[in-house]
Motif scaffolding. Structure first.
Motif, PDB file in Angstrom:
ATOM      1  N   LYS A   1      -0.968 -10.928  11.779  1.00 27.47           N
ATOM      2  CA  LYS A   1       1.370 -11.016  11.323  1.00 27.47           C
ATOM      3  C   LYS A   1       1.456  -9.540  11.362  1.00 27.47           C
ATOM      4  O   LYS A   1       0.843  -8.304  12.106  1.00 27.47           O
ATOM      5  CB  LYS A   1       0.783 -10.356   9.400  1.00 27.47           C
ATOM      6  CG  LYS A   1      -0.396 -12.409   9.021  1.00 27.47           C
ATOM      7  CD  LYS A   1      -0.417 -12.494   7.756  1.00 27.47           C
ATOM      8  CE  LYS A   1      -1.050 -14.255   7.704  1.00 27.47           C
ATOM      9  NZ  LYS A   1      -0.711 -14.405   6.285  1.00 27.47           N
ATOM     10  N   ILE A   2       3.078  -8.944  11.176  1.00 28.30           N
ATOM     11  CA  ILE A   2       3.055  -8.043  11.254  1.00 28.30           C
ATOM     12  C   ILE A   2       3.608  -7.175  10.069  1.00 28.30           C
ATOM     13  O   ILE A   2       3.422  -8.087   8.778  1.00 28.30           O
ATOM     14  CB  ILE A   2       5.630  -8.236  11.468  1.00 28.30           C
ATOM     15  CG1 ILE A   2       5.701  -8.552  10.295  1.00 28.30           C
ATOM     16  CG2 ILE A   2       5.610  -9.189  12.627  1.00 28.30           C
ATOM     17  CD1 ILE A   2       7.176  -8.782  10.053  1.00 28.30           C
ATOM     18  N   TRP A   3       3.927  -6.039   9.646  1.00 23.25           N
ATOM     19  CA  TRP A   3       3.546  -5.553   8.839  1.00 23.25           C
ATOM     20  C   TRP A   3       4.891  -4.210   9.010  1.00 23.25           C
ATOM     21  O   TRP A   3       5.345  -4.017  10.886  1.00 23.25           O
ATOM     22  CB  TRP A   3       2.452  -4.528   8.170  1.00 23.25           C
ATOM     23  CG  TRP A   3       1.943  -3.899   9.506  1.00 23.25           C
ATOM     24  CD1 TRP A   3       1.663  -4.361  10.219  1.00 23.25           C
ATOM     25  CD2 TRP A   3       1.661  -2.663  10.509  1.00 23.25           C
ATOM     26  NE1 TRP A   3       1.057  -3.640  11.842  1.00 23.25           N
ATOM     27  CE2 TRP A   3       0.698  -2.341  10.957  1.00 23.25           C
ATOM     28  CE3 TRP A   3       2.002  -1.623   9.573  1.00 23.25           C
ATOM     29  CZ2 TRP A   3       0.636  -1.464  12.045  1.00 23.25           C
ATOM     30  CZ3 TRP A   3       1.821  -0.321  10.202  1.00 23.25           C
ATOM     31  CH2 TRP A   3       1.367  -0.423  10.596  1.00 23.25           C
ATOM     32  N   THR A   4       5.474  -3.388   7.674  1.00 25.68           N
ATOM     33  CA  THR A   4       6.336  -2.292   7.888  1.00 25.68           C
ATOM     34  C   THR A   4       6.669  -1.926   6.946  1.00 25.68           C
ATOM     35  O   THR A   4       5.743  -1.289   6.025  1.00 25.68           O
ATOM     36  CB  THR A   4       7.349  -3.052   7.454  1.00 25.68           C
ATOM     37  OG1 THR A   4       7.927  -4.436   8.174  1.00 25.68           O
ATOM     38  CG2 THR A   4       8.794  -2.120   7.310  1.00 25.68           C
TER      39      THR A   4
ATOM     40  N   TRP B   1       0.772  -1.326   0.202  1.00 24.00           N
ATOM     41  CA  TRP B   1       0.232  -0.047  -0.239  1.00 24.00           C
ATOM     42  C   TRP B   1       0.668   1.030   0.387  1.00 24.00           C
ATOM     43  O   TRP B   1       2.565   1.354   0.905  1.00 24.00           O
ATOM     44  CB  TRP B   1      -0.730   0.191   1.464  1.00 24.00           C
ATOM     45  CG  TRP B   1      -2.438  -0.921   0.936  1.00 24.00           C
ATOM     46  CD1 TRP B   1      -1.760  -2.606   1.342  1.00 24.00           C
ATOM     47  CD2 TRP B   1      -3.632  -0.396   0.967  1.00 24.00           C
ATOM     48  NE1 TRP B   1      -3.156  -3.261   1.092  1.00 24.00           N
ATOM     49  CE2 TRP B   1      -3.750  -2.614   0.542  1.00 24.00           C
ATOM     50  CE3 TRP B   1      -4.173   0.399   0.798  1.00 24.00           C
ATOM     51  CZ2 TRP B   1      -5.949  -2.039   1.096  1.00 24.00           C
ATOM     52  CZ3 TRP B   1      -5.452  -0.132   0.657  1.00 24.00           C
ATOM     53  CH2 TRP B   1      -6.258  -1.237   0.849  1.00 24.00           C
ATOM     54  N   ARG B   2       0.710   2.663  -0.573  1.00 26.17           N
ATOM     55  CA  ARG B   2       1.225   3.600  -0.811  1.00 26.17           C
ATOM     56  C   ARG B   2       0.594   4.323   0.169  1.00 26.17           C
ATOM     57  O   ARG B   2      -0.384   4.490   0.411  1.00 26.17           O
ATOM     58  CB  ARG B   2       1.539   4.507  -2.359  1.00 26.17           C
ATOM     59  CG  ARG B   2       1.913   5.364  -2.042  1.00 26.17           C
ATOM     60  CD  ARG B   2       2.366   6.006  -3.485  1.00 26.17           C
ATOM     61  NE  ARG B   2       3.412   7.113  -3.840  1.00 26.17           N
ATOM     62  CZ  ARG B   2       3.629   7.648  -4.936  1.00 26.17           C
ATOM     63  NH1 ARG B   2       3.282   6.615  -5.798  1.00 26.17           N
ATOM     64  NH2 ARG B   2       4.908   8.639  -4.503  1.00 26.17           N
ATOM     65  N   LEU B   3       2.046   4.542   1.145  1.00 22.69           N
ATOM     66  CA  LEU B   3       1.123   5.911   2.139  1.00 22.69           C
ATOM     67  C   LEU B   3       1.748   6.793   1.638  1.00 22.69           C
ATOM     68  O   LEU B   3       2.698   7.893   2.030  1.00 22.69           O
ATOM     69  CB  LEU B   3       1.500   4.962   3.837  1.00 22.69           C
ATOM     70  CG  LEU B   3       1.600   6.023   4.648  1.00 22.69           C
ATOM     71  CD1 LEU B   3      -0.093   6.115   5.027  1.00 22.69           C
ATOM     72  CD2 LEU B   3       1.863   5.304   6.068  1.00 22.69           C
ATOM     73  N   GLY B   4       1.231   8.009   1.612  1.00 20.36           N
ATOM     74  CA  GLY B   4       1.714   9.657   1.600  1.00 20.36           C
ATOM     75  C   GLY B   4       2.402   9.450   0.052  1.00 20.36           C
ATOM     76  O   GLY B   4       1.976   8.903  -0.683  1.00 20.36           O
TER      77      GLY B   4
ATOM     78  N   VAL C   1       2.620  -5.536   4.121  1.00 23.37           N
ATOM     79  CA  VAL C   1       2.284  -6.517   4.820  1.00 23.37           C
ATOM     80  C   VAL C   1       2.230  -7.743   4.387  1.00 23.37           C
ATOM     81  O   VAL C   1       1.909  -8.137   3.190  1.00 23.37           O
ATOM     82  CB  VAL C   1       0.614  -5.901   4.480  1.00 23.37           C
ATOM     83  CG1 VAL C   1      -0.095  -6.256   5.806  1.00 23.37           C
ATOM     84  CG2 VAL C   1      -0.070  -4.077   4.715  1.00 23.37           C
ATOM     85  N   GLN C   2       2.730  -8.727   5.122  1.00 19.33           N
ATOM     86  CA  GLN C   2       2.284 -10.368   5.424  1.00 19.33           C
ATOM     87  C   GLN C   2       1.029 -10.720   4.196  1.00 19.33           C
ATOM     88  O   GLN C   2      -0.150 -10.391   4.502  1.00 19.33           O
ATOM     89  CB  GLN C   2       2.632 -10.964   6.150  1.00 19.33           C
ATOM     90  CG  GLN C   2       3.856 -11.145   6.799  1.00 19.33           C
ATOM     91  CD  GLN C   2       4.022 -12.075   8.073  1.00 19.33           C
ATOM     92  OE1 GLN C   2       4.076 -11.683   9.302  1.00 19.33           O
ATOM     93  NE2 GLN C   2       3.545 -12.877   7.879  1.00 19.33           N
ATOM     94  N   ARG C   3       1.482 -11.328   3.710  1.00 19.73           N
ATOM     95  CA  ARG C   3       0.610 -11.703   2.684  1.00 19.73           C
ATOM     96  C   ARG C   3       0.732 -13.289   2.855  1.00 19.73           C
ATOM     97  O   ARG C   3      -0.208 -14.378   3.410  1.00 19.73           O
ATOM     98  CB  ARG C   3       0.391 -11.581   0.761  1.00 19.73           C
ATOM     99  CG  ARG C   3      -0.739 -11.892   0.090  1.00 19.73           C
ATOM    100  CD  ARG C   3      -0.952 -11.265  -1.686  1.00 19.73           C
ATOM    101  NE  ARG C   3      -1.648 -10.471  -1.474  1.00 19.73           N
ATOM    102  CZ  ARG C   3      -2.095  -9.590  -2.272  1.00 19.73           C
ATOM    103  NH1 ARG C   3      -0.757  -9.382  -3.086  1.00 19.73           N
ATOM    104  NH2 ARG C   3      -2.775  -8.991  -2.968  1.00 19.73           N
TER     105      ARG C   3
END
Length: 304
Positions: A94-97, A41-44, A51-53
Motif C-alpha cells: 500500500k502507499i504511505w505518506t 505514526w509520529r516521526l521525530g 499508512v493505509q489501514r
C-alpha cells in the motif's frame, strides 16, 4: 500484507524509510493512538507517517497529496501537509505518506473550554477554506450529498442507537432531519469542503482549536457539511457565536447544516456504542460526544 486492514509495526516502517527516504530512517518513531482508514505514526518532532489501514485504495491519500500543499498556505490553522511520498513495495503493498505533524490533543480526548474563542477560530478556518474550488477539484461522494440522499443512513443510525436520556427527543431529532431533507440544495458554486469534521479530526490546546487533520473526505460542494461542526464540535452555546463570526448564510444552508449535525451526532453515538459492545472499529468515548452534539442541535438554533 495485502489484507485491507493491514497493520504495520516499527520494524516494517523503518525498513520502508531506509529504502525510500533514508535521511528520515533514524528519527524517533512511535505509533499514534486512533486512526480509522489510516494508521498514524509520529516521526521525530515535526513529521508523521500516514499508512493505509482500512481504506480500500490509495485515492484518499493521493487526494491529500494533490491538494493540501495548495490549500494549507491560506488556512489560518495548521493542517497536515504531505512532504514525502511512500510507494508500495514487495514488503508492503500500500502507499504511505510522510506529512507535517499537527501539534495538539484530538478533541475526542480533549475539551474546548474557551467557547467564544473556539467558535471564532472555527469560523475563520472554514471561511478561509470555503473558497470556490477549481474545476478539477474532487467531487462529493457520500460525504457531501444532499440530506435527502442520505436518508437511508440517517434511518439506520436512528434505529440502531440507544439515545439514553434523549429517547424522549427522538421525534424532535427526526423533525430536524426532515427539515434538512426538504431544504433546497446549495445554490452557490462548489466550494472546498473538509467533509468529515468530528472530534477526532480536530486538535486542541489551552481550551481552543489549534489544528484540523484528516482531509480524506475533502471535496468541492456544499459548505453545510462543514457548518454542521458548529454543533458537533463546539460546547453548548457555541453555535450562535460561530454563525455570528462566519459569513452570512441562507436559511436553506442552515437547515441542511443542522440536519447533517444531527446525523453526525447519531454516527458518533453509534460508533461509541459499538465500542461498548466490543465490535470492530468501536470508540467508546465517542458516545458521550454524540449525545452532546444531539443535545446542542436541539438547543442551539441560531438565526441566519
Amino acid at each position: 500484507m495485502n489484507d485491507s486492514a493491514t497493520e504495520v509495526d516499527e520494524l516494517l516502517l523503518r525498513q520502508l524509510l531506509r529504502e525510500q527516504h533514508p535521511d528520515l530512517a533514524g528519527l524517533p518513531l512511535r505509533e499514534v493512538a486512533g486512526g480509522w482508514g489510516n494508521q498514524m505514526w509520529r516521526l521525530g518532532e515535526e513529521l508523521a507517517i500516514r499508512v493505509q489501514r482500512m481504506d480500500a485504495g490509495p485515492d484518499l491519500q493521493l487526494k491529500e497529496r494533490r491538494w493540501l500543499p495548495a490549500l494549507a498556505p491560506r488556512l489560518p490553522l495548521p493542517v497536515p501537509v504531505p512532504v514525502r511520498d511512500g510507494a508500495p513495495t514487495e514488503h508492503f503493498a500500500k502507499i504511505w505518506t510522510v506529512m507535517t505533524w499537527v501539534a495538539g490533543t484530538p478533541l475526542d480526548h480533549g475539551a474546548l473550554t474557551r467557547t467564544e474563542h473556539a467558535a471564532g477560530t472555527l469560523a475563520a478556518f472554514l471561511a478561509a477554506l470555503h473558497d470556490e474550488a477549481p474545476a478539477d477539484a474532487p467531487g462529493a461522494s457520500d460525504f457531501g450529498a444532499h440530506p435527502r440522499d442520505c436518508a437511508a443512513g440517517f434511518d439506520n443510525f436512528l434505529h440502531a442507537v440507544d439515545l439514553g436520556h434523549l429517547a424522549d427527543a427522538e421525534g424532535r431529532i427526526r423533525a430536524v432531519w426532515d427539515d434538512a431533507v426538504t431544504a433546497p440544495p446549495w445554490q452557490g458554486p462548489p466550494v472546498w469542503v473538509h467533509g468529515d469534521l468530528h472530534p477526532a479530526n480536530v486538535v486542541t490546546a489551552e481550551g481552543t482549536l489549534t489544528g484540523v487533520i484528516d482531509f480524506g473526505a475533502l471535496h468541492a460542494g456544499d459548505p453545510a457539511w462543514d457548518l454542521a461542526a458548529a454543533w458537533v464540535l463546539l460546547p453548548p452555546g457555541g453555535a450562535p457565536h460561530f454563525f455570528a463570526a462566519y459569513p452570512p448564510i441562507d436559511e436553506a444552508t442552515m437547515r441542511r447544516a443542522r440536519g447533517l449535525a444531527a446525523m453526525k451526532g447519531l454516527f458518533l453515538l453509534l460508533m461509541g456504542q459499538n465500542g461498548d459492545r466490543g465490535l470492530p472499529g468501536g470508540k467508546p468515548h465517542w458516545a458521550p460526544a454524540g449525545r452532546a452534539a444531539l443535545t446542542r442541535v436541539l438547543q442551539d438554533t441560531p438565526g441566519c
